[in-house]
Design an enzyme around this catalytic site. Structure first.
Site, PDB file in Angstrom:
ATOM      1  N   HIS A  36       0.865  -1.186   0.000  1.00 41.55           N
ATOM      2  CA  HIS A  36       0.000   0.000   0.000  1.00 41.55           C
ATOM      3  C   HIS A  36       0.897   1.230   0.000  1.00 41.55           C
ATOM      4  O   HIS A  36       1.237   1.778   1.047  1.00 41.55           O
ATOM      5  CB  HIS A  36      -0.919  -0.015   1.227  1.00 41.55           C
ATOM      6  CG  HIS A  36      -2.042   0.969   1.144  1.00 41.55           C
ATOM      7  ND1 HIS A  36      -3.368   0.616   1.300  1.00 41.55           N
ATOM      8  CD2 HIS A  36      -2.053   2.305   0.927  1.00 41.55           C
ATOM      9  CE1 HIS A  36      -4.122   1.689   1.192  1.00 41.55           C
ATOM     10  NE2 HIS A  36      -3.339   2.726   0.960  1.00 41.55           N
ATOM     11  N   HIS A  47       1.289   4.860  -2.172  1.00 39.04           N
ATOM     12  CA  HIS A  47       0.779   5.786  -3.184  1.00 39.04           C
ATOM     13  C   HIS A  47       1.925   6.517  -3.872  1.00 39.04           C
ATOM     14  O   HIS A  47       2.790   7.108  -3.209  1.00 39.04           O
ATOM     15  CB  HIS A  47      -0.156   6.804  -2.540  1.00 39.04           C
ATOM     16  CG  HIS A  47      -1.471   6.231  -2.123  1.00 39.04           C
ATOM     17  ND1 HIS A  47      -2.566   6.222  -2.960  1.00 39.04           N
ATOM     18  CD2 HIS A  47      -1.874   5.648  -0.963  1.00 39.04           C
ATOM     19  CE1 HIS A  47      -3.596   5.662  -2.331  1.00 39.04           C
ATOM     20  NE2 HIS A  47      -3.196   5.296  -1.122  1.00 39.04           N
ATOM     21  N   ASP A  49       2.013   9.347  -5.761  1.00 35.84           N
ATOM     22  CA  ASP A  49       2.076  10.798  -5.596  1.00 35.84           C
ATOM     23  C   ASP A  49       2.346  11.227  -4.164  1.00 35.84           C
ATOM     24  O   ASP A  49       2.787  12.355  -3.925  1.00 35.84           O
ATOM     25  CB  ASP A  49       0.811  11.485  -6.131  1.00 35.84           C
ATOM     26  CG  ASP A  49      -0.458  10.709  -5.835  1.00 35.84           C
ATOM     27  OD1 ASP A  49      -0.373   9.647  -5.194  1.00 35.84           O
ATOM     28  OD2 ASP A  49      -1.539  11.153  -6.261  1.00 35.84           O
ATOM     29  N   GLY A  54      -9.731   8.003  -2.020  1.00 38.16           N
ATOM     30  CA  GLY A  54     -10.398   9.291  -1.856  1.00 38.16           C
ATOM     31  C   GLY A  54     -11.065   9.422  -0.505  1.00 38.16           C
ATOM     32  O   GLY A  54     -10.814   8.633   0.410  1.00 38.16           O
ATOM     33  N   GLU A  85     -11.109   3.348   7.198  1.00 37.94           N
ATOM     34  CA  GLU A  85     -10.113   4.339   7.599  1.00 37.94           C
ATOM     35  C   GLU A  85     -10.771   5.500   8.331  1.00 37.94           C
ATOM     36  O   GLU A  85     -10.102   6.246   9.046  1.00 37.94           O
ATOM     37  CB  GLU A  85      -9.366   4.857   6.366  1.00 37.94           C
ATOM     38  CG  GLU A  85      -8.150   5.697   6.660  1.00 37.94           C
ATOM     39  CD  GLU A  85      -7.422   6.144   5.403  1.00 37.94           C
ATOM     40  OE1 GLU A  85      -6.336   6.723   5.539  1.00 37.94           O
ATOM     41  OE2 GLU A  85      -7.941   5.928   4.286  1.00 37.94           O
ATOM     42  N   ASP A 136       1.873   3.546   3.013  1.00 35.42           N
ATOM     43  CA  ASP A 136       0.820   4.434   2.520  1.00 35.42           C
ATOM     44  C   ASP A 136       1.423   5.555   1.678  1.00 35.42           C
ATOM     45  O   ASP A 136       1.343   5.536   0.463  1.00 35.42           O
ATOM     46  CB  ASP A 136      -0.024   5.006   3.661  1.00 35.42           C
ATOM     47  CG  ASP A 136      -1.387   5.495   3.192  1.00 35.42           C
ATOM     48  OD1 ASP A 136      -1.725   5.299   2.004  1.00 35.42           O
ATOM     49  OD2 ASP A 136      -2.130   6.066   4.000  1.00 35.42           O
TER      50      ASP A 136
END
Length: 326
Positions: free
Chosen positions: A15, A17, A19, A170, A200, A277
Site C-alpha cells: 500500500h 501511493h 504521488d 479518496g 479508515e 501508505d
C-alpha cells in the site's frame, strides 16, 4: 527488535501511493520540467502532513503539489523509478505502487499514456534494482462511476503485464463505496482483482460493503476492531488488511499506537500487513513502520516475520503467479 535488523528483513510494501511518496529531489526535477513554481520556504512543509492534521480530508491536501508535477508520460516514468529506488534502499523486495490515472488526464495526456509511462518506470526501475514492483490503478470516490468504469476497461489491457489490481481511493466519509458498485462489477467481469480503501474513517460498515462488492484485500481496515463478527469473517476467509500505522495516526483513524488494533487483528487470525501508505506525506519508510509497530505493540521477531510473510502471500503479483502455475 532493533531498527537495523528490521531494515535487513525482506519486506513487502503493498500500500504505497505514488504521488504521496515522491522524494523532494524528484519533485524539484519534475516541477522544473512541468514549469511549476515551487512555494517559497521549506519544500517539505508542503509535502508532509501537518503534526496537527485533523482528518483524512486535510491529509489529502498534501497530494496537490506532487499531482501538479505529474503532467507527462516521462514524469510518471521518472516518478515510479524514484519510488522503487527509495524502497530498494531499505530492502523492500516487492512493491505495489498505486495511483489514480484519472487525476492527471489532460488534453495532451491520456490514461494510456499515464499507465504506459508508469510501466516504463517499473521496467527501468526494476532493471537496476534487486526488487520487483507492480501497479495498482485507483478509481476515485468523487468521480462519476462511468469514468472509473472506463479506467477498469483500459486496465484490462495491462493486467498481468505490470498492472496487478484496481483500487478505490479518496474521501471515504464523503463518498460511500456503494456509489461505485458498477466499477467493481466491471472489474469482476474483467477478472481484475481489487482492494478497497475502507474502515479508515471509523466505519466498520464500509468494510462490510467493500467485501460484499468483492474486495480481496482491505486498505487500512482499522474500523474492523469495532466489530467482532467482521474480524471473525475476515480471519476465516483470509482477507488481508493493508495497515499503515503512521498514516492511520495522522488521519485520526486511531488515537494512539496503544489503541492500534494490529495485535488484535493478528491474534484474531487476520493476515495483517504493514505498509507505508505515503512515504513522503507521512515522512516514513517501511522500516520505520515496522519499528513503530514493534515498539508500541511489543511484537516479537517471529511476529514481524509472520507479517512479512503475510505481505508476500497477499501480494497480487504472487496471486497471479500461483494462478499461472495451476
Amino acid at each position: 527488535m532493533e531498527k537495523a535488523r528490521i531494515e535487513q528483513m525482506q519486506k513487502y510494501d503493498l500500500h504505497c501511493h505514488l504521488d504521496g511518496s515522491l522524494s523532494e529531489k524528484c519533485i524539484r526535477r519534475l516541477a522544473e520540467q512541468a514549469d511549476v513554481t515551487l512555494p517559497q520556504g521549506e519544500l517539505r512543509e508542503y509535502l508532509t502532513a501537518d503534526p496537527a492534521c485533523e482528518n483524512l480530508a486535510q491529509y489529502l491536501t498534501k497530494f496537490d503539489l506532487p499531482l501538479a508535477c505529474l503532467t507527462t508520460k516521462t514524469a510518471f516514468r521518472e516518478a515510479v523509478k524514484d519510488v522503487i529506488k527509495t524502497g530498494e534502499a531499505e530492502n523492500t523486495v516487492y512493491m505495489e505502487i498505486r495511483f489514480a490515472p484519472l487525476l492527471s488526464v489532460s488534453e495532451t495526456l491520456s490514461v494510456r499514456d499515464i499507465i504506459e509511462g508508469a510501466l516504463e518506470g517499473i521496467k527501468e526501475g526494476c532493471q537496476s534494482s534487486s526488487g520487483k514492483a507492480e501497479l495498482i490503478l485507483c478509481g476515485m470516490r468523487h468521480m462519476p462511476v462511468e469514468e472509473n468504469i472506463r479506467l477498469a476497461k483500459i486496465a484490462a489491457d495491462y493486467y498481468g503485464h505490470g498492472v496487478c489490481a484496481l483500487d478505490l481511493a479518496g474521501d471515504e466519509a464523503a463518498y460511500p463505496v456503494r456509489q461505485q458498485a458498477e466499477f467493481f462489477r466491471t472489474a469482476r467481469e474483467l477478472g481484475i482483482p481489487f482492494t478497497i480503501h475502507a474502515g479508515e474513517c471509523g466505519s466498520a460498515g464500509s468494510i462490510w460493503d467493500a467485501l460484499e462488492l468483492g474486495a480481496s484485500r482491505i486498505g487500512h481496515g482499522i474500523a474492523a476492531a469495532k466489530d467482532e463478527r467482521l474480524m471473525k469473517y475476515c480471519a476465516e476467509r483470509g482477507i488481508p488488511f493493508e495497515l499503515c500505522p503512521t498514516s492511520n495516526l495522522q488521519t485520526k483513524a486511531v488515537k494512539s499506537m496503544k489503541e492500534y488494533p494490529l495485535r488484535r487483528f493478528l491474534e484474531a487470525g487476520i493476515p495483517v500487513t504493514i505498509n507505508t501508505d505515503n512515504r513522503t506525506v507521512s515522512n516514513t519508510s517501511l522500516t520505520e513502520e515496522f519499528a513503530l509497530a514493534a515498539a508500541a505493540l511489543d511484537l516479537s521477531k517471529e511476529e514481524l516475520e509472520q507479517i512479512c510473510d503475510n505481505g508476500r502471500k497477499a501480494a497480487f503479483g504472487e496471486m497471479q503467479r500461483i494462478q499461472g502455475q495451476s
